[in-house]
Design an enzyme around this catalytic site. Structure first.
Site, mmCIF file in Angstrom:
data_model
loop_
_atom_site.group_PDB
_atom_site.id
_atom_site.type_symbol
_atom_site.label_atom_id
_atom_site.label_comp_id
_atom_site.label_asym_id
_atom_site.label_seq_id
_atom_site.Cartn_x
_atom_site.Cartn_y
_atom_site.Cartn_z
ATOM 1 N N ILE A 199 -44.829 -18.050 -38.170
ATOM 2 C CA ILE A 199 -45.555 -18.519 -39.207
ATOM 3 C C ILE A 199 -46.994 -19.176 -38.674
ATOM 4 O O ILE A 199 -46.954 -19.666 -37.363
ATOM 5 C CB ILE A 199 -44.709 -19.198 -40.145
ATOM 6 N N CYS A 200 -47.948 -19.071 -39.313
ATOM 7 C CA CYS A 200 -49.322 -19.653 -38.833
ATOM 8 C C CYS A 200 -49.871 -19.143 -37.690
ATOM 9 O O CYS A 200 -50.131 -18.055 -37.623
ATOM 10 C CB CYS A 200 -48.965 -21.161 -38.975
ATOM 11 N N ALA A 201 -49.923 -19.968 -36.737
ATOM 12 C CA ALA A 201 -50.520 -19.448 -35.534
ATOM 13 C C ALA A 201 -49.598 -18.953 -34.718
ATOM 14 O O ALA A 201 -49.827 -18.480 -33.382
ATOM 15 C CB ALA A 201 -51.156 -20.637 -34.864
ATOM 16 N N TYR B 23 -52.241 -17.330 -39.860
ATOM 17 C CA TYR B 23 -53.217 -18.169 -40.365
ATOM 18 C C TYR B 23 -54.415 -17.880 -40.239
ATOM 19 O O TYR B 23 -54.999 -17.003 -39.190
ATOM 20 C CB TYR B 23 -53.281 -19.718 -39.463
ATOM 21 N N SER C 171 -45.469 -15.218 -41.796
ATOM 22 C CA SER C 171 -46.269 -15.846 -43.138
ATOM 23 C C SER C 171 -47.726 -16.393 -42.552
ATOM 24 O O SER C 171 -47.934 -16.850 -41.227
ATOM 25 C CB SER C 171 -45.196 -16.827 -43.533
#
Length: 182
Positions: free
Chosen positions: A99-101, A120, A146
């Site tokens: 998720i994210c980075a 992200y 995500s």
């Protein structure tokens, strides 16, 4: 049911890591926090006691989750043992989620080759394989990605769903469906 490892490197995004752990445990899924150290400090100064210290292997797990945050995601990406473990998990057909980075770690490990993914905003420019899609959660085969802190609950429910748990019942019990709709 599948056993899950949530990897914690210093600088991890607390919401992304702890939301996943909380939701999976509520769903009755065994979920262990594997820290690069026994006590790991997140990107917002929250220290978490890991269940286990990272020893370089993930063979006991059917799903590994990489939270984002900076420099947590780069610390994950730069760990050669983790890159090898992720490659082995992919070869064995196990689940890998980020998720994210944290998809930057999947990129370095070669996990995103021929896969659709999300991350992200802006991080996609640091990823040179796969196909970026701006969606809340993207599932492509056994790879789940995500976007960031605000998508952590949706991400966690998707993990529960993919592992065969009743994510809808859980989302209803946690009032997620009341707030965000079915």
């Amino acid at each position: 049911m599948t056993k899950v490892a949530v990897m914690l490197a210093n600088g991890f995004e607390e919401i992304e890591a702890l939301t996943v752990v909380d939701v999976l445990r509520r769903a009755g899924i065994t979920c262990e926090m594997i820290g690069f150290e026994k006590t790991v400090t997140g990107s917002h100064g929250i220290s978490v006691q890991a269940d286990k210290v990272w020893a370089g292997k993930l063979e006991d797990y059917g799903l590994v989750v990489l939270p984002g945050g900076m420099p947590g995601a780069t610390n994950l990406r730069d760990d050669d043992r983790l890159m090898s473990a992720l490659q082995k998990m992919q070869e064995e057909g196990k689940w890998i989620a980020a998720i994210c980075a944290a998809p930057i770690a999947l990129n370095r490990a070669g996990i995103l080759k021929d896969k659709q993914f999300t991350c992200y905003d802006g991080i996609e420019s640091d990823i040179d394989s796969g196909t970026y899609i701006k969606q809340t959660v993207v599932v492509d085969g056994k790879v789940i990605t995500s976007r960031g802190p605000a998508t952590a609950l949706a991400f966690a429910y998707e993990l529960v769903h993919q592992l065969g748990g009743d994510s809808d019942q859980l989302a209803t019990a946690m009032l997620y469906n009341d707030v965000y709709g079915d």
